[in-house]
Design an enzyme around this catalytic site. Structure first.
Site, PDB file in Angstrom:
ATOM      1  N   ASP A  55       0.854  -1.180   0.000  1.00 58.10           N
ATOM      2  CA  ASP A  55       0.000   0.000   0.000  1.00 58.10           C
ATOM      3  C   ASP A  55       0.894   1.235   0.000  1.00 58.10           C
ATOM      4  OD1 ASP A  55      -1.798   2.033   0.359  1.00 58.10           O
ATOM      5  OD2 ASP A  55      -2.635   1.260   2.224  1.00 58.10           O
ATOM      6  N   TYR A 143      -1.638  18.454  -4.503  1.00 64.46           N
ATOM      7  CA  TYR A 143      -1.042  17.684  -5.589  1.00 64.46           C
ATOM      8  C   TYR A 143       0.242  18.362  -6.079  1.00 64.46           C
ATOM      9  CZ  TYR A 143      -0.766  15.076 -10.009  1.00 64.46           C
ATOM     10  OH  TYR A 143      -0.361  14.276 -11.048  1.00 64.46           O
ATOM     11  N   ALA A 145       2.185  20.438  -4.464  1.00 63.41           N
ATOM     12  CA  ALA A 145       3.231  20.345  -3.449  1.00 63.41           C
ATOM     13  C   ALA A 145       3.908  18.976  -3.502  1.00 63.41           C
ATOM     14  CB  ALA A 145       2.636  20.602  -2.066  1.00 63.41           C
ATOM     15  N   LYS A 147       4.165  17.024  -6.087  1.00 67.53           N
ATOM     16  CA  LYS A 147       4.938  16.891  -7.317  1.00 67.53           C
ATOM     17  C   LYS A 147       6.160  17.807  -7.336  1.00 67.53           C
ATOM     18  CE  LYS A 147       2.501  13.715  -9.432  1.00 67.53           C
ATOM     19  NZ  LYS A 147       3.083  12.405  -9.767  1.00 67.53           N
TER      20      LYS A 147
END
Length: 227
Positions: A55, A143, A145, A147
């Protein structure tokens, strides 16, 4: 001798198509699935692949893969990702934690435990980033941040591993016609037209180009934009 690749995100989209293309040309694959159910699906879709379960939202689960990885890897491709849109004033701590865990912490942990195998083969680490890793727009804070952090991870890794022969590439696609993009449109409240965005096969072509690049150069950063 066929190449061997470790790949996340093969359950759908770019990762699934990449796994199918690599398997079709005879490469060996080690795929990471987030559950036993998804692992069964991957084994049916890519029968020649070895499938491991972890996971990505749980760093300890990713750490648990350490004893299952091969001794040599020609590449590690990080293609998994999640996105949850929202203004900074609305995003919950859980949204931030989940996004950073899957998009940034998991690639960092998996890269660390795979580094001995990458070093052995003088292999390539490929980070499938995003245009959001180069700029941040409203509603995309979490998102973007994650990336931006992924870009920093790749840049630091490249500098650290250059003398050990490991190549590191970041790929920054704009919007790609995948199930994730459909979900993004749902969150945005917009109609989804896959024909308006980059085909997943185009991104896979770019990744294969990076993986197959001759050993005399590194393609550090590659940006793709919808036409």
């Amino acid at each position: 001798m066929s190449a061997r690749h470790l790949l996340t995100g093969a359950g759908s989209g770019i990762g699934r198509l990449l796994a199918e293309r690599l398997a079709a040309r005879g490469d060996e694959l080690v795929l990471v699935a987030r559950s036993a159910e998804r692992a069964a699906d991957l084994r049916a879709a890519v029968p020649t692949a070895e499938v491991l379960v972890a996971d990505l939202a749980d760093p300890a689960s990713v750490e648990g893969l350490a004893g299952s990885l091969p001794d040599s890897l020609d590449s590690v491709v990080h293609a998994a990702g999640v996105v949850e849109l929202g203004e900074v004033g609305e995003l919950t701590a859980g949204a931030w934690q989940d996004t950073l865990a899957v998009n940034l912490v998991a690639p960092a942990v998996l890269t660390r435990i795979a580094l001995p195998a990458l070093r052995s083969a003088r292999g390539t680490a490929v980070f499938v980033n995003s245009g959001s890793g180069l700029r941040a727009n409203p509603h995309w804070a979490a998102y973007s941040a994650s990336k931006h952090g992924l870009r920093a991870l790749a840049d630091a890794l490249r500098a650290e591993e250059q003398e050990r022969g490991v190549r590191v590439s970041s790929i920054y696609p704009g919007r790609v016609a995948t199930a994730m993009q459909e979900e993004v449109h749902r969150q945005e409240g917009r109609d989804y037209d896959p024909g308006a965005w980059i085909d997943a096969g185009t991104v896979v072509d770019a990744i294969l180009h990076v993986l197959d690049l001759p050993g005399d150069a590194t393609l550090t950063d590659l940006t793709l934009r919808p036409r």
